[in-house]
Design an enzyme around this catalytic site. Sequence first.
Site, PDB file in Angstrom:
ATOM      1  N   CYS A 129       0.834  -1.211   0.000  1.00 52.44           N
ATOM      2  CA  CYS A 129       0.000   0.000   0.000  1.00 52.44           C
ATOM      3  C   CYS A 129       0.863   1.253   0.000  1.00 52.44           C
ATOM      4  O   CYS A 129       1.336   1.698   1.050  1.00 52.44           O
ATOM      5  CB  CYS A 129      -0.934  -0.018   1.206  1.00 52.44           C
ATOM      6  SG  CYS A 129      -2.021   1.418   1.272  1.00 52.44           S
ATOM      7  N   CYS A 132      -0.600   4.084   2.118  1.00 51.12           N
ATOM      8  CA  CYS A 132      -0.471   3.936   3.583  1.00 51.12           C
ATOM      9  C   CYS A 132       0.965   4.171   4.029  1.00 51.12           C
ATOM     10  O   CYS A 132       1.205   4.800   5.049  1.00 51.12           O
ATOM     11  CB  CYS A 132      -0.865   2.530   4.042  1.00 51.12           C
ATOM     12  SG  CYS A 132      -2.234   1.793   3.183  1.00 51.12           S
ATOM     13  N   ASP A 133       1.926   3.647   3.276  1.00 49.46           N
ATOM     14  CA  ASP A 133       3.305   3.593   3.774  1.00 49.46           C
ATOM     15  C   ASP A 133       4.292   4.475   3.020  1.00 49.46           C
ATOM     16  O   ASP A 133       5.450   4.579   3.426  1.00 49.46           O
ATOM     17  CB  ASP A 133       3.819   2.133   3.705  1.00 49.46           C
ATOM     18  CG  ASP A 133       2.946   1.205   4.542  1.00 49.46           C
ATOM     19  OD1 ASP A 133       2.422   1.669   5.561  1.00 49.46           O
ATOM     20  OD2 ASP A 133       2.802   0.033   4.169  1.00 49.46           O
TER      21      ASP A 133
END
Length: 294
Positions: A129, A132-133
Site C-alpha cells: 500500500c 499507507c506507507d
Amino acid sequence: MYDLIIIGMGISGISASIYAKRAGMKVLLLDGSAPGGTINKISNIENYPGASPITGPDLAYKLFSEVNNMEIEYKFEKVTSVSLGKIKKVITSNGEYETKFILIASGRRPKMLGLENEEKLFGKGISTCALCDGTLYKNKDIAVVGGGSSALSEALYLSNLANKVYLIHRREEFRGESELENQVKAKENIELILNNEITKLKIDDEKLTGIILKDGKSLNITGLFVYIGFIPNTEFLKDTNINIENGYILVNNCQETNIKNVYASGDVTKKEIYQIINAASEGAIAVINMNSKS
Ligand code: NAP
C-alpha cells in the site's frame, strides 16, 4: 431472518446495499475489517465519474457515510463459512445469520512474491500500500515490483515522495494502461528494470536493506512495494458447491452463481475488467435481479 446478507463492504457490496435498502429489503452488510475494501489502498482515483480525482480512503469514507445516512445495518465480523440450503446461513466469527439471498462481494487481496523473509519484513520495508506507507520512504531509494496498472500508478505516486524508484517487471511489455506507462517513462526518478525478477531480500536488524535480482545485480533499497496481482477471498466457500475457477466465482450476466439465490459481484468474480466502476454496477445489477426474480 434477513432478505439479503452482503459479504464484503467494498464498493460493490455497498452499492448493492444501497439498492437493496431502497427496494425495501432487510439487508445486512458484513465485513471482517474496514469499509471500502481494496479502494482503501488506492492512492489516487482519476476514473470514477462524479468523484474523481479522489483518494481511495476518501471515496471509502463517502461510501460508508452513505451506509450510515441510509441506516443500512452492518457488522464488522469475519465470515468463516456459509450454508446454502433453502434458508441460507452465514456463519461469522461472532454468530450465525439466516437470509433468503446472499451476495458475495468479498473482493481479493494482494498476491505476494513468496520469497524467504517476505512475511517477516511486511511492515518493515515491504508493503502492498503506497498510500499507507509511502511517506515512510521520503527521499529514500525504493522499488516497486509488477507490470500492471497498479504497479505503474503506485510507482508514479511513490516517485513524488522517494528519491528514486526502481520499477521491476519480469517481462519487456507492461500489461497496465498505456497512459500510465507513458507517465512512468517520463519520470526522471523512475528507473525501469525489465526482464528481471527479485530472487532474494536482504535483511539487517529485521529491516529490508536491499534486494538481489535474477541477473545477480544487487540494489540497496529500504522499501519494496509489491503489486503483482491478487488472490480472491473465497476460502469461506470451500465447503459449498459454488462454481469457482482459480479462486474466482463464476457468475452469469445477472451476477447469479450456480446456486439459487446466491449472487456474487465485484473483484471476487471471474471477469475481464476489474475496475471500481464495474464493481459498483455489478452490485446494483445483482440486487435488481434478485428483486425481479423473487
Ligand atoms: P495485474 O493486472 O494482474 O498485473 C499483475 C502484474 O504482476 C503483471 O504485470 C504480472 O506480470 C506481475 N506478476 C504476477 N506475478 C508475479 C510474480 N510472481 N513475480 C513478478 N511479477 C509478477 O494486477 P494489477 O496491476 O494489480 O491490476 C489489477 C486490475 O486492476 C487490472 O484489471 C487493472 O486494470 C486494474 N487497475 C486499474 C487502475 C487504473 O488506474 N485504472 C489502477 C490499478 C489497477 P505479467 O505481466 O508478466 O503477467
